[in-house]
Design a protein around this motif. Structure first.
Motif, PDB file in Angstrom:
ATOM      1  N   ILE A 189       0.861  -1.185   0.000  1.00  0.00           N
ATOM      2  CA  ILE A 189       0.000   0.000   0.000  1.00  0.00           C
ATOM      3  C   ILE A 189       0.895   1.232   0.000  1.00  0.00           C
ATOM      4  O   ILE A 189       1.730   1.399   0.899  1.00  0.00           O
ATOM      5  CB  ILE A 189      -0.917   0.035   1.233  1.00  0.00           C
ATOM      6  N   GLU A 190       0.750   2.084  -1.004  1.00  0.00           N
ATOM      7  CA  GLU A 190       1.504   3.332  -1.025  1.00  0.00           C
ATOM      8  C   GLU A 190       0.827   4.321  -0.080  1.00  0.00           C
ATOM      9  O   GLU A 190      -0.304   4.735  -0.298  1.00  0.00           O
ATOM     10  CB  GLU A 190       1.566   3.920  -2.435  1.00  0.00           C
ATOM     11  N   GLU A 191       1.534   4.703   0.980  1.00  0.00           N
ATOM     12  CA  GLU A 191       0.962   5.584   1.996  1.00  0.00           C
ATOM     13  C   GLU A 191       1.248   7.064   1.745  1.00  0.00           C
ATOM     14  O   GLU A 191       0.577   7.932   2.313  1.00  0.00           O
ATOM     15  CB  GLU A 191       1.487   5.192   3.381  1.00  0.00           C
ATOM     16  N   GLY A 192       2.231   7.339   0.902  1.00  0.00           N
ATOM     17  CA  GLY A 192       2.532   8.740   0.632  1.00  0.00           C
ATOM     18  C   GLY A 192       3.862   8.905  -0.072  1.00  0.00           C
ATOM     19  O   GLY A 192       4.689   7.986  -0.111  1.00  0.00           O
ATOM     20  N   HIS A 193       4.063  10.103  -0.624  1.00  0.00           N
ATOM     21  CA  HIS A 193       5.301  10.429  -1.348  1.00  0.00           C
ATOM     22  C   HIS A 193       5.627  11.887  -1.126  1.00  0.00           C
ATOM     23  O   HIS A 193       4.724  12.736  -1.036  1.00  0.00           O
ATOM     24  CB  HIS A 193       5.134  10.143  -2.843  1.00  0.00           C
ATOM     25  N   VAL A 237      11.017  10.408  -1.863  1.00  0.00           N
ATOM     26  CA  VAL A 237      10.854   9.354  -0.855  1.00  0.00           C
ATOM     27  C   VAL A 237       9.404   8.889  -0.845  1.00  0.00           C
ATOM     28  O   VAL A 237       8.480   9.706  -0.771  1.00  0.00           O
ATOM     29  CB  VAL A 237      11.268   9.857   0.543  1.00  0.00           C
ATOM     30  N   THR A 238       9.217   7.580  -0.890  1.00  0.00           N
ATOM     31  CA  THR A 238       7.893   6.968  -0.873  1.00  0.00           C
ATOM     32  C   THR A 238       7.761   6.059   0.348  1.00  0.00           C
ATOM     33  O   THR A 238       8.662   5.273   0.643  1.00  0.00           O
ATOM     34  CB  THR A 238       7.654   6.139  -2.150  1.00  0.00           C
ATOM     35  N   LYS A 239       6.647   6.216   1.045  1.00  0.00           N
ATOM     36  CA  LYS A 239       6.349   5.335   2.178  1.00  0.00           C
ATOM     37  C   LYS A 239       5.469   4.191   1.694  1.00  0.00           C
ATOM     38  O   LYS A 239       4.425   4.416   1.092  1.00  0.00           O
ATOM     39  CB  LYS A 239       5.634   6.121   3.286  1.00  0.00           C
ATOM     40  N   LEU A 240       5.910   2.973   1.973  1.00  0.00           N
ATOM     41  CA  LEU A 240       5.213   1.771   1.510  1.00  0.00           C
ATOM     42  C   LEU A 240       4.864   0.915   2.720  1.00  0.00           C
ATOM     43  O   LEU A 240       5.747   0.579   3.519  1.00  0.00           O
ATOM     44  CB  LEU A 240       6.115   0.991   0.552  1.00  0.00           C
ATOM     45  N   ARG A 241       3.579   0.605   2.879  1.00  0.00           N
ATOM     46  CA  ARG A 241       3.163  -0.311   3.945  1.00  0.00           C
ATOM     47  C   ARG A 241       3.033  -1.711   3.352  1.00  0.00           C
ATOM     48  O   ARG A 241       2.401  -1.899   2.303  1.00  0.00           O
ATOM     49  CB  ARG A 241       1.850   0.130   4.585  1.00  0.00           C
ATOM     50  N   ILE A 242       3.615  -2.679   4.039  1.00  0.00           N
ATOM     51  CA  ILE A 242       3.647  -4.055   3.549  1.00  0.00           C
ATOM     52  C   ILE A 242       2.915  -4.958   4.536  1.00  0.00           C
ATOM     53  O   ILE A 242       3.162  -4.907   5.751  1.00  0.00           O
ATOM     54  CB  ILE A 242       5.098  -4.538   3.359  1.00  0.00           C
ATOM     55  N   TYR A 243       2.015  -5.770   4.010  1.00  0.00           N
ATOM     56  CA  TYR A 243       1.275  -6.748   4.812  1.00  0.00           C
ATOM     57  C   TYR A 243       1.757  -8.154   4.445  1.00  0.00           C
ATOM     58  O   TYR A 243       2.072  -8.441   3.286  1.00  0.00           O
ATOM     59  CB  TYR A 243      -0.218  -6.663   4.534  1.00  0.00           C
ATOM     60  N   PHE A 244       1.759  -9.036   5.441  1.00  0.00           N
ATOM     61  CA  PHE A 244       2.150 -10.431   5.238  1.00  0.00           C
ATOM     62  C   PHE A 244       1.232 -11.290   6.104  1.00  0.00           C
ATOM     63  O   PHE A 244       1.152 -11.081   7.314  1.00  0.00           O
ATOM     64  CB  PHE A 244       3.612 -10.607   5.640  1.00  0.00           C
TER      65      PHE A 244
END
Length: 358
Positions: free
Chosen positions: A204-208, A324-331
């Motif tokens: 999920i891209e949370e912001g840039h 800079v991009t903030k990426l949220r990762i789920y597993f």
């Protein structure tokens, strides 16, 4: 007591013991041959000692805190990041499910609890009719992992990473890829019981923010906020990109599940109906038919890859821009996956992610 009476009692005792042994043998055979989607036995419904490694190549830099940059981060760095406001990193995963919806940067996630139906009303010809499933909303994230114990509802992983791209690129951004080193595999020295086949990963891209904003900071309500703090506070994601890393690999028990639910593979890959809202006591069999389309929905898996792939795979519908991009990762372990069954429960796996650009 006469000798004949004693002998009769001894024979009766032997018959009873033999009957008990026979019943025990039947019970063991049933436990080994009956399979279900979702874990239903009294085994641990978890995956222990999870390992997480994330890296970047080809000019990309990655960080756990948007300050210290490099080419690799691991689970301990995520736990100890001073920007850790959302990282949920439990040691144990349970089977959960999602249709992939995102609200305020957080993906909807539901824990499935299985209950056995009264045997008198159970269909012995099809054991999927012997159980009901209830879905509990566990979407809220808890900051936990390492020395900070996770609460009971932390049954999946979610964590934030930061990607930094520098240089001259098209304003629309560049495609981001997962290299063949990105995978979900069984842990070392573990037998393969198929737990890796149940895994899903979501991005999920949370912001840039631009390079200048990152370096110079930004004014917020009349106060200067550093670029790293500003990007860390962004939780603007509205959609998930789901990856099934071992989509073409299935155990024999998983294939039996598919047959019971009437599912057919396309190039070795099966669809999955994820949970999209809480519910109570729906028969397992009905989770894959149209009776409850208000609760279950086809999980939109943007990337279904083979376990033994040797080429990069593009992260669909995503562009990485300079800055800079903030990426949220789920597993997570997807409970609605056909391979989520008792034989796979309790084993270990590792998540490895490696990003590159082209």
């Amino acid at each position: 007591m006469t000798n004949s009476k004693i002998e009769e009692i001894q024979n009766d005792t032997k018959r009873r013991l033999l009957l008990l042994i026979l019943l025990l043998a039947i019970t063991i055979i049933l436990c080994l041959t009956m399979t279900y989607a979702w874990f239903t036995s009294n085994k641990r419904v978890s995956v222990d000692e999870l390992q997480v490694n994330v890296s970047a190549v080809n000019g990309l830099e990655i960080s756990a805190d948007a300050v210290k940059w490099g080419t690799k981060i691991d689970k301990n760095m995520l736990i100890n990041s001073d920007k850790n406001t959302n990282n949920q990193l439990p040691e144990i995963l349970s089977n959960v499910s999602t249709a992939g919806y995102v609200n305020n940067g957080v993906m909807d996630m539901f824990y499935g609890e299985v209950k056995e139906i009264n045997p008198d009303v159970c269909d012995e010809e099809d054991d999927t009719r012997c159980y009901t499933l209830s879905g509990q909303d566990i979407s809220s994230l808890s900051v936990c992992g390492g020395e900070k114990a996770c609460p009971d509802n932390a049954r999946f992983m979610a964590f934030d990473v930061y990607l930094k791209l520098d240089g001259t690129f098209d304003e629309s951004g560049v495609d981001l890829y997962l290299t063949p080193n990105a995978n979900v595999v069984k842990a070392e020295n573990e037998n393969d019981y198929g737990i890796k086949n149940t895994a899903r990963v979501a991005f999920i891209e949370e912001g840039h923010i631009s390079k200048d904003t990152y370096l110079e900071g930004v004014d917020v309500d009349g106060q200067k906020v550093a670029g790293d703090v500003f990007i860390a506070g962004k939780n603007e994601g509205t959609r998930s990109i789901i990856w099934e890393p071992n989509a073409n690999t299935h155990t024999s028990a998983g294939l039996l599940n598919a047959e019971k639910y009437g599912l057919e593979a396309v190039n070795g890959k099966f669809e999955c109906k994820g949970i999209k809202k809480p519910f109570t006591d729906i028969k397992l069999y009905d989770t894959y038919n149209s009776a409850h389309n208000d609760v279950f929905e086809n999980q939109v898996v943007s990337m279904q890859t083979d376990a033994d792939r040797s080429t990069d795979v593009r992260i669909e519908n995503f562009k990485l821009k300079v800055g800079v991009t903030k990426l949220r990762i789920y597993f997570w372990v997807e409970g609605q996956d056909i391979d989520t069954e008792n034989n796979a429960a309790g084993y270990k796996m590792s998540l490895n992610l490696q990003f590159t650009i082209k």
